[in-house]
Write a protein that holds these residues in place. Sequence first.
Motif, PDB file in Angstrom:
ATOM      1  N   GLU A   1     -11.138  -1.331  -5.186  1.00  0.00           N
ATOM      2  CA  GLU A   1      -9.729  -1.138  -5.576  1.00  0.00           C
ATOM      3  C   GLU A   1      -9.149   0.206  -5.127  1.00  0.00           C
ATOM      4  N   PRO A   2      -9.876   1.330  -5.253  1.00  0.00           N
ATOM      5  CA  PRO A   2      -9.311   2.591  -4.752  1.00  0.00           C
ATOM      6  C   PRO A   2      -9.058   2.562  -3.242  1.00  0.00           C
ATOM      7  N   ALA A   3      -9.952   1.922  -2.490  1.00  0.00           N
ATOM      8  CA  ALA A   3      -9.766   1.841  -1.044  1.00  0.00           C
ATOM      9  C   ALA A   3      -8.564   0.974  -0.696  1.00  0.00           C
ATOM     10  N   VAL A   4      -8.335  -0.093  -1.467  1.00  0.00           N
ATOM     11  CA  VAL A   4      -7.163  -0.947  -1.234  1.00  0.00           C
ATOM     12  C   VAL A   4      -5.887  -0.177  -1.532  1.00  0.00           C
ATOM     13  N   ASP A   5      -5.892   0.591  -2.626  1.00  0.00           N
ATOM     14  CA  ASP A   5      -4.722   1.421  -2.950  1.00  0.00           C
ATOM     15  C   ASP A   5      -4.438   2.396  -1.809  1.00  0.00           C
ATOM     16  N   LYS A   6      -5.494   2.978  -1.259  1.00  0.00           N
ATOM     17  CA  LYS A   6      -5.335   3.919  -0.147  1.00  0.00           C
ATOM     18  C   LYS A   6      -4.745   3.228   1.073  1.00  0.00           C
ATOM     19  N   LEU A   7      -5.146   2.002   1.291  1.00  0.00           N
ATOM     20  CA  LEU A   7      -4.661   1.230   2.430  1.00  0.00           C
ATOM     21  C   LEU A   7      -3.163   0.958   2.316  1.00  0.00           C
ATOM     22  N   LYS A   8      -2.682   0.809   1.078  1.00  0.00           N
ATOM     23  CA  LYS A   8      -1.268   0.493   0.858  1.00  0.00           C
ATOM     24  C   LYS A   8      -0.369   1.735   0.863  1.00  0.00           C
ATOM     25  N   GLU A   9      -0.974   2.908   0.740  1.00  0.00           N
ATOM     26  CA  GLU A   9      -0.180   4.137   0.602  1.00  0.00           C
ATOM     27  C   GLU A   9       0.800   4.382   1.748  1.00  0.00           C
ATOM     28  N   PRO A  10       0.415   4.207   3.033  1.00  0.00           N
ATOM     29  CA  PRO A  10       1.387   4.467   4.106  1.00  0.00           C
ATOM     30  C   PRO A  10       2.638   3.600   4.003  1.00  0.00           C
ATOM     31  N   VAL A  11       2.478   2.343   3.592  1.00  0.00           N
ATOM     32  CA  VAL A  11       3.640   1.458   3.426  1.00  0.00           C
ATOM     33  C   VAL A  11       4.533   1.983   2.314  1.00  0.00           C
ATOM     34  N   LEU A  12       3.932   2.333   1.162  1.00  0.00           N
ATOM     35  CA  LEU A  12       4.707   2.831   0.033  1.00  0.00           C
ATOM     36  C   LEU A  12       5.381   4.158   0.375  1.00  0.00           C
ATOM     37  N   ASP A  13       4.684   5.041   1.091  1.00  0.00           N
ATOM     38  CA  ASP A  13       5.266   6.344   1.457  1.00  0.00           C
ATOM     39  C   ASP A  13       6.445   6.172   2.407  1.00  0.00           C
ATOM     40  N   GLU A  14       6.302   5.278   3.371  1.00  0.00           N
ATOM     41  CA  GLU A  14       7.391   5.033   4.328  1.00  0.00           C
ATOM     42  C   GLU A  14       8.636   4.508   3.611  1.00  0.00           C
ATOM     43  N   ILE A  15       8.438   3.579   2.694  1.00  0.00           N
ATOM     44  CA  ILE A  15       9.579   2.985   2.002  1.00  0.00           C
ATOM     45  C   ILE A  15      10.146   3.950   0.963  1.00  0.00           C
ATOM     46  N   THR A  16       9.289   4.746   0.332  1.00  0.00           N
ATOM     47  CA  THR A  16       9.772   5.757  -0.613  1.00  0.00           C
ATOM     48  C   THR A  16      10.705   6.736   0.077  1.00  0.00           C
ATOM     49  N   SER A  17      10.315   7.185   1.260  1.00  0.00           N
ATOM     50  CA  SER A  17      11.153   8.100   2.035  1.00  0.00           C
ATOM     51  C   SER A  17      12.511   7.477   2.345  1.00  0.00           C
ATOM     52  N   ALA A  18      12.503   6.185   2.683  1.00  0.00           N
ATOM     53  CA  ALA A  18      13.752   5.486   2.985  1.00  0.00           C
ATOM     54  C   ALA A  18      14.632   5.368   1.742  1.00  0.00           C
ATOM     55  N   LEU A  19      14.018   5.103   0.590  1.00  0.00           N
ATOM     56  CA  LEU A  19      14.784   4.970  -0.650  1.00  0.00           C
ATOM     57  C   LEU A  19      15.414   6.307  -1.056  1.00  0.00           C
TER      58      LEU A  19
END
Length: 478
Positions: A221-239
């Motif tokens: 689960e921690p590795a999966v969360d890490k895998l998703k971070e770039p997507v969340l960071d990119e969209i957070t910046s856009a928001l």
Amino acid sequence: MFAILKLLLLSISSQLNADQGFDVRRHLCTVTRYDVAKDIANTSAVAANNIPNGCTPIHVNLVARHGTRSPNKKRMRELDELASHLGELIREAEEQNLSLEKVPSWLRGWKSPWREKLKGGELIKKGEEELYNLGIRIRERFSELFDEEYHPDVYPIKATQVPRASASAVAFGMGLLSEKGGLGPAQHRAFAVTSEIPASDIILRFHDCCGNYKDFKKRQEPAVDKLKEPVLDEITSALVSRYGLKFTRQDTATLWSLCKQEASVLDITDQACGLFSPSEVALLEWADDLEMFILKGYGNSINYRMGVPLLEDVVQSMEQAIKANEEKHPPGSYEKARLRFAHAETVVPFTCLLGLFLEGSEFQKIQREEPLELPPKPPQSRNWRGSTVAPFAGNNMLVLHSCPANSASKYFVQVLHNEQPIPMTGCNGSDFCPFEEFKEKIVAPHLKHDYDSVCTAKLEEPEQKPASIPVTNGPNHV
């Protein structure tokens, strides 16, 4: 200059049309409602065309997920925390005299619609309707199988002890047996729903009983969360840029969760979902699909090998139906359908055991227990989508047919996924497979892994180590 302006206007118009045709409710991974996940109109006629003349159904196996449910307590708590943080962000912007013109009006003073609920996760009205209507459609589609007087040994209905699953079984049974009894104006009849103790239910809740799987999931689960971070960071910046509020990565993740709950449960698509562009929704959906692939699907063989008892139960029921047909048992003395209601953690592994949603080469890799590539990132196309694989009320049906006129094989299995015929890669891409070939090519390779060896035996030390999950390669199999 005029030509350039014309091209620009055409491009803008094309994008607007594409966005207007975008339905976010079809992109909610496993939170997708059944009615929007699949066009289920006229599926009976499509399937009937694939069945050779002289073949008749003699048994049905159903493995279905519960219907649409309300958010669970964990999700409700996260939404309450989001409401508090959104209020802080608004106050902070006001104190700094920042313009709030770009902030959607609904965000100001927003409170979770579930804030007064003490419990969650229950089947809602839409979920009841999904299963009730599924029961009616199955009875109509296979009328020759459901023409007998109801008996629990002929039509066993099984569910896990989780209330939303057992309630789904009840809703389905009410549809299946509607107007078959004498109770009340609707002529309902009583029927049985049976279940196993959760701690020993290795057929429908194997994910809760399998110690090695629970250890694997906790490590990954921690590795999966890490895998998703770039997507969340990119969209957070856009928001942040789009709305002028200092959203965090956690805010983005929870706003996406809110979007899924609003769209699926409340049919609201212009609030939280409206914060994201279609391309951002596609990325968030992909991130959810990655998580499902790695922790529930083809990402690791333990995810589906632990479901072998369910596969064995399905095959055994078909073998018993063949025996009854060969020996010409009298009507009412043998089972005609085995109907099961459980969870995404049941339906997804079972789908993998059948080898669905794979290309030919991927099926061979699964048979050899080699890792698969992760589902490709948008805009590349992919077969693996949670909204299709396991929406609310998502299901797999295995229909056993008797084909006495066929000289090569008298019995065939047809697989229906969400009521649609679906090709089995292990059966040369056909959805209508000779029973013996189905057992040899699809079932047998899994049976060398019994439940105890997968779930309780001590794994080799290298397998115990947390696996890294690179973007370009699938995780190791256990």
